[in-house]
Design a protein around this motif. Structure first.
Motif, PDB file in Angstrom:
ATOM      1  N   PRO A 190      18.390  33.276   4.002  1.00 15.26           N
ATOM      2  CA  PRO A 190      19.237  31.954   3.447  1.00 15.26           C
ATOM      3  C   PRO A 190      19.980  33.093   2.359  1.00 15.26           C
ATOM      4  N   LEU A 191      21.307  31.734   2.277  1.00 15.08           N
ATOM      5  CA  LEU A 191      22.359  32.443   1.263  1.00 15.08           C
ATOM      6  C   LEU A 191      21.530  32.023   0.298  1.00 15.08           C
ATOM      7  N   ALA A 239      29.472  38.763  -1.861  1.00 11.71           N
ATOM      8  CA  ALA A 239      30.774  37.888  -2.150  1.00 11.71           C
ATOM      9  C   ALA A 239      30.837  36.711  -3.460  1.00 11.71           C
ATOM     10  N   LEU A 240      29.779  36.384  -3.121  1.00 17.15           N
ATOM     11  CA  LEU A 240      28.996  35.083  -4.380  1.00 17.15           C
ATOM     12  C   LEU A 240      28.051  35.467  -5.359  1.00 17.15           C
ATOM     13  N   ALA A 275      19.167  35.355  -1.002  1.00 18.85           N
ATOM     14  CA  ALA A 275      20.138  36.693  -1.090  1.00 18.85           C
ATOM     15  C   ALA A 275      20.988  36.523  -2.296  1.00 18.85           C
ATOM     16  N   VAL A 276      21.829  35.778  -2.642  1.00 16.74           N
ATOM     17  CA  VAL A 276      22.165  35.560  -3.691  1.00 16.74           C
ATOM     18  C   VAL A 276      21.883  35.914  -5.166  1.00 16.74           C
ATOM     19  N   ALA A 277      20.519  34.953  -4.617  1.00 10.10           N
ATOM     20  CA  ALA A 277      19.826  35.435  -6.442  1.00 10.10           C
ATOM     21  C   ALA A 277      19.062  36.690  -6.594  1.00 10.10           C
ATOM     22  N   VAL A 293      24.544  27.923  -6.535  1.00 14.49           N
ATOM     23  CA  VAL A 293      25.092  28.662  -5.181  1.00 14.49           C
ATOM     24  C   VAL A 293      25.178  26.926  -4.048  1.00 14.49           C
ATOM     25  N   HIS A 294      24.215  26.364  -4.375  1.00 16.79           N
ATOM     26  CA  HIS A 294      24.201  25.609  -4.331  1.00 16.79           C
ATOM     27  C   HIS A 294      25.203  23.922  -4.526  1.00 16.79           C
ATOM     28  N   LEU A 295      25.536  24.414  -5.698  1.00 18.47           N
ATOM     29  CA  LEU A 295      26.660  23.571  -6.104  1.00 18.47           C
ATOM     30  C   LEU A 295      27.949  23.811  -5.626  1.00 18.47           C
ATOM     31  N   VAL A 296      27.847  25.781  -5.764  1.00 21.10           N
ATOM     32  CA  VAL A 296      29.184  26.195  -5.097  1.00 21.10           C
ATOM     33  C   VAL A 296      29.434  25.633  -3.737  1.00 21.10           C
ATOM     34  N   LEU A 297      28.351  25.896  -2.895  1.00 17.40           N
ATOM     35  CA  LEU A 297      29.247  25.295  -1.463  1.00 17.40           C
ATOM     36  C   LEU A 297      28.738  24.089  -1.135  1.00 17.40           C
TER      37      LEU A 297
END
Length: 299
Positions: A141-142, A183-184, A145-147, A199-203
């Motif tokens: 999950p995005l 990228a994030l 992965a970013v975290a 990430v949830h807030l950016v999405l």
């Protein structure tokens, strides 16, 4: 009857039970006692040894056939990134064509690896930084992965430019999401949950500022996980996973009072709320709009 173990066995944090039995270092009865803990099939440690994820990765390397590579989140944890709990599955890459029996405690990714993608480590093999990141990002999950990548970048465990180039030239299943994750990633988040919140807030179309210092009269009074400075709204993770405990507002009432006295509001995101990202985002959007939201601490 007292079961005895050889003094030589005490020199080993990890050992193969079959080898210790064959060498007469331990009796079968003692091996089954509460003096030892089995981590993987035939791999044991002393019950007094603290079990970390790195220890479990080492045990997996001993238990698995030669050629299996410790990779992904586990390789990152071995290199010092605080992204795994001790009980998390050990992430391994198994070359195509190699048979590995299903085992509890493993997360297996089957893929061909080139010789430059791993190196000898302990009793097995450890993925290179680039291969580690590929397996950390692909198929996940995005936000997760970013975290994890944030923590890898924060500790400078991989070259960012080399990672970007590698992902651009790969065509693995899931590579598009892996590129989005790269990228994030920003590499400055204090913890995994903080990155997931961001990430949830950016999405959701929001633009929180990570690791923001709140200042009063030119003096720094608090470092908050996420902030919307123009609205004087801070978002803090309120949970067990905290690297920078000194600045955690949820444990420092004096600093929280100073923040609120300066006109800031704070939304505390619990672990339970983070598991429902839509609800979390809605609460923060309500706070930004000036509407009351749960978990806001008012002065």
């Amino acid at each position: 009857m007292v079961d005895r173990t050889s003094p030589q066995l005490r020199e080993h944090v990890l050992f193969r039970g079959s080898e210790a039995l064959a060498a007469g270092m331990v009796s079968r009865r003692a091996l089954r006692s509460d003096r030892f803990r089995r981590l993987f099939r035939d791999v044991y440690t002393w019950s007094t040894v603290p079990v970390t994820h790195e220890l479990r990765a080492r045990a997996a390397a001993m238990a698995l056939p030669r050629g299996v590579v410790i990779t992904g989140r586990s390789a990152a944890a071995v290199r010092g990134a605080a992204i795994c709990w001790p009980e998390d599955p050990v992430h391994v890459a198994v070359p195509l064509g190699m048979r590995v029996d299903r085992r509890t405690g493993l997360l297996v990714r089957r893929s061909d690896l080139t010789r430059d993608e791993f190196a000898p480590w302990e009793a097995g093999l450890l993925a290179s930084p680039l291969r580690m990141c590929l397996d950390l990002l692909v198929g996940r999950p995005l936000p997760d992965a970013v975290a994890d990548l944030d923590q890898v970048l924060r500790r400078r465990l991989v070259d960012r430019q080399a990672l970007t180039a590698m992902l651009r030239n790969r065509s693995d299943n899931g590579i598009v999401v892996a590129r989005q994750a790269e990228a994030l990633a920003i590499g400055c988040s204090d913890s995994v949950p903080e990155s997931q919140m961001r990430v949830h807030l950016v999405l959701a179309g929001l633009e929180p500022v990570p690791q923001h210092w709140i200042e009063v009269g030119g003096e720094r009074i608090a470092l908050v996980d996420l902030a919307f400075p123009e609205r004087k709204l801070a978002v803090e993770y309120d949970g067990a996973w905290r690297n920078n405990e000194m600045w955690a507002l949820n444990h420092d009432r004096t600093r929280l009072n100073q923040v609120q006295a300066a006109g800031w509001r704070v939304v505390f995101v619990t672990a339970q709320l983070l598991r429902t990202p839509t609800e979390m985002t809605n609460q923060i959007q309500s706070a930004l709009a000036g509407r009351p939201a749960t978990r806001i601490m008012e002065p």
